[in-house]
Scaffold this motif. Structure first.
Motif, PDB file in Angstrom:
ATOM      1  N   SER A  27      38.877  58.286  34.131  1.00  0.00           N
ATOM      2  CA  SER A  27      37.925  58.519  33.050  1.00  0.00           C
ATOM      3  C   SER A  27      37.093  59.782  33.282  1.00  0.00           C
ATOM      4  O   SER A  27      36.405  60.242  32.378  1.00  0.00           O
ATOM      5  N   LYS A  66      36.005  60.675  29.615  1.00  0.00           N
ATOM      6  CA  LYS A  66      36.492  59.834  28.523  1.00  0.00           C
ATOM      7  C   LYS A  66      35.486  58.739  28.175  1.00  0.00           C
ATOM      8  O   LYS A  66      34.859  58.153  29.059  1.00  0.00           O
ATOM      9  N   PRO A 112      43.257  59.577  19.865  1.00  0.00           N
ATOM     10  CA  PRO A 112      42.584  59.982  21.095  1.00  0.00           C
ATOM     11  C   PRO A 112      42.651  61.497  21.254  1.00  0.00           C
ATOM     12  O   PRO A 112      43.663  62.126  20.930  1.00  0.00           O
ATOM     13  N   ARG A 141      45.034  57.980  34.432  1.00  0.00           N
ATOM     14  CA  ARG A 141      44.140  57.177  33.621  1.00  0.00           C
ATOM     15  C   ARG A 141      42.677  57.335  34.027  1.00  0.00           C
ATOM     16  O   ARG A 141      41.839  56.564  33.614  1.00  0.00           O
ATOM     17  N   GLU A 158      35.181  55.492  24.974  1.00  0.00           N
ATOM     18  CA  GLU A 158      35.662  54.888  23.738  1.00  0.00           C
ATOM     19  C   GLU A 158      34.608  55.135  22.667  1.00  0.00           C
ATOM     20  O   GLU A 158      33.440  54.788  22.855  1.00  0.00           O
ATOM     21  N   SER A 218      38.714  58.064  23.751  1.00  0.00           N
ATOM     22  CA  SER A 218      39.895  57.312  24.183  1.00  0.00           C
ATOM     23  C   SER A 218      39.958  55.967  23.476  1.00  0.00           C
ATOM     24  O   SER A 218      38.984  55.526  22.859  1.00  0.00           O
ATOM     25  N   SER A 219      41.110  55.324  23.585  1.00  0.00           N
ATOM     26  CA  SER A 219      41.322  53.980  23.018  1.00  0.00           C
ATOM     27  C   SER A 219      40.881  53.916  21.563  1.00  0.00           C
ATOM     28  O   SER A 219      40.110  53.041  21.169  1.00  0.00           O
ATOM     29  N   CYS A 220      41.374  54.850  20.772  1.00  0.00           N
ATOM     30  CA  CYS A 220      41.031  54.902  19.356  1.00  0.00           C
ATOM     31  C   CYS A 220      42.253  55.398  18.573  1.00  0.00           C
ATOM     32  O   CYS A 220      43.289  55.696  19.173  1.00  0.00           O
TER      33      CYS A 220
END
Length: 155
Positions: free
Chosen positions: A133, A7, A57, A131, A9, A52-54
Motif C-alpha cells: 500500500s 494506496k 483503480p 500489493r 480505497e 484502489s479496490s474500486c
C-alpha cells in the motif's frame, strides 16, 4: 527528493477527502515493508495518491508529506478496523504520517494505462503480485507518470 505512491480505497479515504482538509493522518498500514517505507518519508516528499479496490483503480492525484512517521494510534483503538490486539502502548510496531493535498487529477490515471507504458516496467505497482500500500517511485517513473497524466488532459 524521494517520491512515493500510497494506496487508499476511495470509499474510505479519497483524494477528494484529502483536498477538503488542511492535512490528514495516513494510518492503518499493516504490512511491515509498507510501514518501513512510511518511516523513510520526510516532510516535503511527494506521493501519488492511488485509488484502489474500486471500479477504476488508478492514480487520482498528488499529496505531500507534512509530518514524519509517528506511532499509529489506530493500532491501540479497539473500535478501529486497524486495531492490533498484539500492540500495546509500550510496543506498537505501526506508524502513521500526516499528509496534505497538492493536486487532484481531472480524471483518474488507470492502472491499465500505467501497465502499457514501457517507462514503467520497473514500477512496483505494475508488477504481478505487488500489493504493497506504500511504495517508492523512482524519479524517472515519477516523470513518466506526470507525462502520461498531462497527455490525458484536454487541450
Amino acid at each position: 527528493m524521494p517520491y512515493w505512491l500510497m494506496k487508499s480505497e476511495p470509499d474510505e479515504f479519497s483524494i477528494e477527502d484529502l483536498a477538503s482538509s488542511a492535512s490528514a493522518r495516513w494510518d492503518g498500514v499493516r504490512n511491515f515493508q509498507a510501514r518501513n517505507y512510511l518511516r523513510e518519508m520526510k516532510v516535503g516528499d511527494l506521493f501519488f495518491f492511488y485509488h484502489s479496490s474500486c471500479a477504476i483503480p488508478g492514480i487520482a492525484g498528488i499529496g505531500r508529506v507534512v509530518a514524519e512517521a509517528y506511532t499509529d494510534p489506530t493500532a491501540l483503538a479497539p473500535d478501529s478496523p486497524y486495531f492490533d490486539g498484539k500492540a500495546s502502548a509500550e510496543r506498537n510496531p505501526w506508524s502513521a504520517i500526516d499528509v496534505g493535498h497538492v493536486a487532484t487529477f481531472e480524471r483518474v490515471l488507470p492502472l491499465a494505462t500505467l501497465k502499457t507504458d514501457p517507462g514503467l516496467t520497473g514500477l512496483a505497482l505494475v508488477k504481478k503480485g505487488s500489493r504493497l500500500s506504500v511504495m517508492p517511485v523512482a524519479p524517472d517513473e515519477w516523470a513518466t507518470i506526470l507525462r502520461i497524466a498531462n497527455e490525458r488532459l484536454p487541450d
